[in-house]
Design an enzyme around this catalytic site. Structure first.
Site, PDB file in Angstrom:
ATOM      1  N   ASP A 185       0.824  -1.213   0.000  1.00 45.17           N
ATOM      2  CA  ASP A 185       0.000   0.000   0.000  1.00 45.17           C
ATOM      3  C   ASP A 185       0.860   1.266   0.000  1.00 45.17           C
ATOM      4  O   ASP A 185       1.985   1.258   0.507  1.00 45.17           O
ATOM      5  CB  ASP A 185      -0.916  -0.027   1.236  1.00 45.17           C
ATOM      6  CG  ASP A 185      -2.076   0.941   1.116  1.00 45.17           C
ATOM      7  OD1 ASP A 185      -2.374   1.405  -0.010  1.00 45.17           O
ATOM      8  OD2 ASP A 185      -2.678   1.261   2.166  1.00 45.17           O
ATOM      9  N   HIS A 241       2.517   3.554  -8.893  1.00 47.05           N
ATOM     10  CA  HIS A 241       2.321   2.129  -9.209  1.00 47.05           C
ATOM     11  C   HIS A 241       3.505   1.608 -10.027  1.00 47.05           C
ATOM     12  O   HIS A 241       3.990   0.503  -9.807  1.00 47.05           O
ATOM     13  CB  HIS A 241       1.017   1.927  -9.992  1.00 47.05           C
ATOM     14  CG  HIS A 241      -0.208   2.310  -9.219  1.00 47.05           C
ATOM     15  ND1 HIS A 241      -0.415   1.892  -7.921  1.00 47.05           N
ATOM     16  CD2 HIS A 241      -1.297   3.059  -9.539  1.00 47.05           C
ATOM     17  CE1 HIS A 241      -1.580   2.383  -7.489  1.00 47.05           C
ATOM     18  NE2 HIS A 241      -2.116   3.090  -8.451  1.00 47.05           N
ATOM     19  N   LEU A 270      10.375 -20.695  -4.847  1.00 47.16           N
ATOM     20  CA  LEU A 270       9.368 -19.831  -4.217  1.00 47.16           C
ATOM     21  C   LEU A 270       8.033 -19.883  -4.956  1.00 47.16           C
ATOM     22  O   LEU A 270       7.988 -19.832  -6.191  1.00 47.16           O
ATOM     23  CB  LEU A 270       9.892 -18.371  -4.229  1.00 47.16           C
ATOM     24  CG  LEU A 270       8.922 -17.300  -3.726  1.00 47.16           C
ATOM     25  CD1 LEU A 270       8.726 -17.389  -2.211  1.00 47.16           C
ATOM     26  CD2 LEU A 270       9.428 -15.896  -4.083  1.00 47.16           C
TER      27      LEU A 270
HETATM   28  C1  IPE Z   1      -5.554  -2.581  -0.206  1.00 48.90           C
HETATM   29  O1  IPE Z   1      -5.185  -1.259  -0.385  1.00 48.90           O
HETATM   30  C2  IPE Z   1      -5.494  -3.304  -1.512  1.00 48.90           C
HETATM   31  C3  IPE Z   1      -4.180  -3.441  -2.105  1.00 48.90           C
HETATM   32  C4  IPE Z   1      -3.050  -3.049  -1.617  1.00 48.90           C
HETATM   33  C5  IPE Z   1      -4.175  -4.082  -3.372  1.00 48.90           C
HETATM   34  P1  IPE Z   1      -6.266  -0.096  -0.545  1.00 48.90           P
HETATM   35  O2  IPE Z   1      -5.504   1.158  -0.685  1.00 48.90           O
HETATM   36  O3  IPE Z   1      -7.219  -0.443  -1.627  1.00 48.90           O
HETATM   37  O4  IPE Z   1      -7.040  -0.180   0.852  1.00 48.90           O
HETATM   38  P2  IPE Z   1      -7.862   0.930   1.629  1.00 48.90           P
HETATM   39  O5  IPE Z   1      -8.879   1.454   0.681  1.00 48.90           O
HETATM   40  O6  IPE Z   1      -6.918   1.985   2.054  1.00 48.90           O
HETATM   41  O7  IPE Z   1      -8.449   0.183   2.795  1.00 48.90           O
HETATM   42  C1  IPE Z   2      -1.528   0.285  -3.377  1.00 46.55           C
HETATM   43  O1  IPE Z   2      -1.315   1.644  -3.383  1.00 46.55           O
HETATM   44  C2  IPE Z   2      -1.754  -0.307  -4.749  1.00 46.55           C
HETATM   45  C3  IPE Z   2      -3.168  -0.613  -5.056  1.00 46.55           C
HETATM   46  C4  IPE Z   2      -4.171  -0.608  -4.210  1.00 46.55           C
HETATM   47  C5  IPE Z   2      -3.464  -0.980  -6.418  1.00 46.55           C
HETATM   48  P1  IPE Z   2      -2.524   2.673  -3.406  1.00 46.55           P
HETATM   49  O2  IPE Z   2      -2.880   2.926  -4.816  1.00 46.55           O
HETATM   50  O3  IPE Z   2      -3.639   2.213  -2.549  1.00 46.55           O
HETATM   51  O4  IPE Z   2      -1.847   3.969  -2.795  1.00 46.55           O
HETATM   52  P2  IPE Z   2      -2.452   4.932  -1.695  1.00 46.55           P
HETATM   53  O5  IPE Z   2      -2.861   4.065  -0.538  1.00 46.55           O
HETATM   54  O6  IPE Z   2      -3.625   5.624  -2.298  1.00 46.55           O
HETATM   55  O7  IPE Z   2      -1.343   5.838  -1.345  1.00 46.55           O
HETATM   56 MG    MG Z   3      -4.058   2.421  -0.587  1.00 46.26          MG
END
Ligand code: IPE
Ligand code: IPE
Ligand code: MG
Length: 251
Positions: free
Chosen positions: A25, A42, A136
């Site tokens: 995240d 990303h 792995l």
């Molecule tokens: C959780 O992250 C999903 C992934 C990392 C793929 P999100 O960014 O979607 O989660 P919330 O919305 O902060 O809970």
């Molecule tokens: C995690 O990073 C990747 C996905 C959920 C696809 P985020 O895109 O949720 O990044 P933040 O949490 O908004 O910073």
């Molecule tokens: Mg996120």
């Protein structure tokens, strides 16, 4: 830096978690903090994936599950979803030879019916091309959510009961586990979430029942092997009691 590079020898190789699960995240915020578009985050997150997969394989971790895209993430702006799908396909395409070189087998869990056809096709090919690898196990949670998985499992158990394949009075935890998308994998002992959020976000709710949870403020694009080592060392300092007393565990 010097201090971080010293972490590897501190890991007890005899007590490695077999299965590590990571909620990757913070990509969007990492990019926005740099005045960039979310997709830039990303894009850089892929470098972390590469480094962590390599680090886990070098250590001898057997299973690594990476939460890459949740079923809820489909509700993000169209441009971000499209960008993520293209990045996914590009990355898989480029990484398959490296996975093969390192004997890494790819698996996917999630509601793959929701993926665009080009992505589903690329993924199916990658699963096929890496299926003989014995090192792995890299499990990508893609279009995954735990509630989706549990509902799906219950639905399929219901179908099998109706067809006479299961006697409902014999249903136990093992039965349910066979219907989860993780049926081939042991439960994770360690779950890591980056970016300073302290929640599970619909990830492996059943399988994480006794996992040790590790949260770090580091955004995913900054997460590297040293951060993984730090999490493992922290995990190794914990006493896992599984409902028993500390004394019972120590004898
Ligand atoms: C959780 O992250 C999903 C992934 C990392 C793929 P999100 O960014 O979607 O989660 P919330 O919305 O902060 O809970
Ligand atoms: C995690 O990073 C990747 C996905 C959920 C696809 P985020 O895109 O949720 O990044 P933040 O949490 O908004 O910073
Ligand atoms: Mg996120």
């Amino acid at each position: 830096m010097v201090q971080q590079e010293n972490l590897l020898p501190k890991i007890n190789k005899q007590q490695l978690p077999k299965h590590i699960a990571i909620i990757m995240d913070g990509n969007g915020r990492w990019a926005e903090e740099k005045g960039q578009e979310r997709l830039y985050g990303h894009f850089h997150g892929v470098e972390s994936v590469r480094d962590i997969v390599e680090g886990a394989a070098e250590l001898g971790v057997q299973y690594l599950t990476l939460y890459a895209f949740s079923t809820e993430n489909w509700d993000r702006p169209r441009q971000e979803v499209d960008g993520l799908m293209s990045l996914l396909v590009d990355t898989i395409h480029k990484e398959v030879p490296i996975l093969n070189k390192n004997n890494i087998r790819l698996h996917v869990i999630g509601n793959l019916d929701m993926l665009p056809e080009f992505a589903a096709k690329e993924l199916a090919e990658a699963l096929d091309l890496t299926q003989k690898n014995t090192g792995l196990n890299l499990i990508m949670a893609l279009s995954y959510s735990s509630r989706w998985e549990l509902v799906n499992a219950v639905k399929n158990i219901g179908i099998d009961v109706k067809d006479g394949k299961i006697d409902p009075s014999t249903i136990n935890a093992d039965t349910l586990e066979q219907y989860l998308s993780t049926s081939e994998f042991p439960d994770p002992e360690l779950m890591i979430r980056t970016s300073g959020e302290y929640r599970i976000s619909n990830f492996l709710l059943y399988q994480l029942a006794y996992a040790e949870l590790y949260f770090t403020n580091t955004r995913w694009p900054d997460f590297r092997k040293e951060n993984l080592y730090e999490a493992i060392i922290n995990y190794q300092s914990r006493e896992r009691r599984f409902g028993k007393t500390g004394h019972q565990i120590q004898v």
